[in-house]
Design a protein around this motif. Sequence first.
Motif, PDB file in Angstrom:
ATOM      1  N   UNK A 176       0.312  12.542  -8.289  1.00 40.59           N
ATOM      2  CA  UNK A 176       0.362  11.868  -8.424  1.00 40.59           C
ATOM      3  C   UNK A 176       1.172  11.281  -6.275  1.00 40.59           C
ATOM      4  N   UNK A 177       0.256  10.590  -5.492  1.00 40.31           N
ATOM      5  CA  UNK A 177       0.577   9.894  -4.350  1.00 40.31           C
ATOM      6  C   UNK A 177       0.924   8.382  -4.527  1.00 40.31           C
ATOM      7  N   UNK A 178       1.859   7.842  -3.970  1.00 39.15           N
ATOM      8  CA  UNK A 178       2.770   7.148  -4.273  1.00 39.15           C
ATOM      9  C   UNK A 178       2.194   6.265  -2.605  1.00 39.15           C
ATOM     10  N   UNK A 179       1.864   5.252  -2.483  1.00 38.88           N
ATOM     11  CA  UNK A 179       0.974   4.012  -1.697  1.00 38.88           C
ATOM     12  C   UNK A 179       2.275   3.066  -1.704  1.00 38.88           C
ATOM     13  N   UNK A 180       3.225   2.979  -0.619  1.00 36.42           N
ATOM     14  CA  UNK A 180       4.463   1.703  -1.080  1.00 36.42           C
ATOM     15  C   UNK A 180       4.087   0.644  -0.576  1.00 36.42           C
ATOM     16  N   UNK A 181       4.351  -0.182  -1.046  1.00 34.86           N
ATOM     17  CA  UNK A 181       4.640  -2.015  -1.609  1.00 34.86           C
ATOM     18  C   UNK A 181       5.559  -2.079  -0.747  1.00 34.86           C
ATOM     19  N   UNK A 182       5.926  -3.040   0.140  1.00 25.78           N
ATOM     20  CA  UNK A 182       7.112  -3.678   1.030  1.00 25.78           C
ATOM     21  C   UNK A 182       6.778  -4.560   1.974  1.00 25.78           C
ATOM     22  N   UNK A 183       5.271  -4.951   1.322  1.00 24.49           N
ATOM     23  CA  UNK A 183       4.739  -6.648   1.696  1.00 24.49           C
ATOM     24  C   UNK A 183       4.674  -5.955   3.289  1.00 24.49           C
ATOM     25  N   UNK A 184       3.943  -5.497   4.123  1.00 25.28           N
ATOM     26  CA  UNK A 184       3.139  -5.225   4.709  1.00 25.28           C
ATOM     27  C   UNK A 184       2.523  -4.244   5.444  1.00 25.28           C
ATOM     28  N   UNK A 212      -8.208   2.146  -2.100  1.00 24.67           N
ATOM     29  CA  UNK A 212      -9.993   2.525  -2.373  1.00 24.67           C
ATOM     30  C   UNK A 212      -9.635   3.952  -2.269  1.00 24.67           C
ATOM     31  N   UNK A 213     -10.039   4.390  -0.812  1.00 25.81           N
ATOM     32  CA  UNK A 213     -10.870   5.468  -0.203  1.00 25.81           C
ATOM     33  C   UNK A 213      -9.692   6.746  -0.793  1.00 25.81           C
ATOM     34  N   UNK A 214      -8.613   6.186  -0.636  1.00 23.04           N
ATOM     35  CA  UNK A 214      -8.333   7.778  -1.848  1.00 23.04           C
ATOM     36  C   UNK A 214      -9.075   8.490  -3.249  1.00 23.04           C
ATOM     37  N   UNK A 215      -8.668   6.910  -4.076  1.00 28.48           N
ATOM     38  CA  UNK A 215      -9.986   6.474  -5.421  1.00 28.48           C
ATOM     39  C   UNK A 215     -11.172   7.718  -5.302  1.00 28.48           C
ATOM     40  N   UNK A 216     -11.751   7.176  -3.958  1.00 33.87           N
ATOM     41  CA  UNK A 216     -12.840   7.517  -3.827  1.00 33.87           C
ATOM     42  C   UNK A 216     -13.417   9.112  -3.790  1.00 33.87           C
ATOM     43  N   UNK A 217     -12.123  10.388  -3.180  1.00 32.49           N
ATOM     44  CA  UNK A 217     -12.289  11.284  -3.074  1.00 32.49           C
ATOM     45  C   UNK A 217     -11.213  11.810  -4.343  1.00 32.49           C
ATOM     46  N   UNK A 218     -11.213  11.376  -5.056  1.00 31.89           N
ATOM     47  CA  UNK A 218     -10.795  11.465  -6.975  1.00 31.89           C
ATOM     48  C   UNK A 218      -9.257  12.153  -6.697  1.00 31.89           C
ATOM     49  N   UNK A 219      -8.208  11.384  -5.923  1.00 30.36           N
ATOM     50  CA  UNK A 219      -7.393  11.104  -5.734  1.00 30.36           C
ATOM     51  C   UNK A 219      -6.259  10.050  -6.924  1.00 30.36           C
TER      52      UNK A 219
END
Length: 212
Positions: free
Chosen positions: A1-9, A17-24
């Motif tokens: 799993x790749x975590x994208x940090x959501x810190x409000x900025x 969407x790009x990571x999901x497009x490549x199947x990650x």
Amino acid sequence: MISILDYGAGNLKSVVNAFRFIGAEVEITHDAGRLMRAQAAVLPGVGSFGDAAASLRQSGLWQPALDFIAGGRPFLGICLGMQLLFEESEESPGVKGLSVFPGKICRIPDGDGLKIPHIGWNSLTLDQTDGLFRQVPDQSYVYFVHSYYLHSPERKIVSSHTQYGVTIDASVQAGNVFATQFHPEKSGQAGLQMLKNFARMAETGREGKGSC
């Protein structure tokens, strides 16, 4: 799993969407515990250096991000997320970045009819061909949106550069840390290949070969 940090900025949607497009396999999280269980992490960013640094601290993800990097798993900074990995920026005097790397972010100088911010496509000259840039052709075009740039005092970490009035260090990589001033998620096939390379490192737990 790749975590994208959501810190409000961060501009999270296009990255996800790009990571999901490549199947990650990817998730958005503001939870430090989930971050520390991830195979890899991404720090996106839009806006000003000072506001983003404040948001990262207020979110409680400042120290977890540093701990994640110290743990040796792949970490990717994008655009302002790259700038935050350095010590400071002319955009926000007195505000400290994560200081993973030495150096100061500077404003792109006005002149020669150049428009600031720099928005658009520029070709990359590759200084490294491993890590994010495996199977990425030299002089590939990528998409930039920025008014401030890096010229790193530590040349061995610079993995690509471009020209826009000055020489811009467009990306860095050292050990498990990768970062791009441009947006790979908006950079066509070249950018998708970079994200594939990062996702592959996340799966295998391997670092790039850049010097630390």
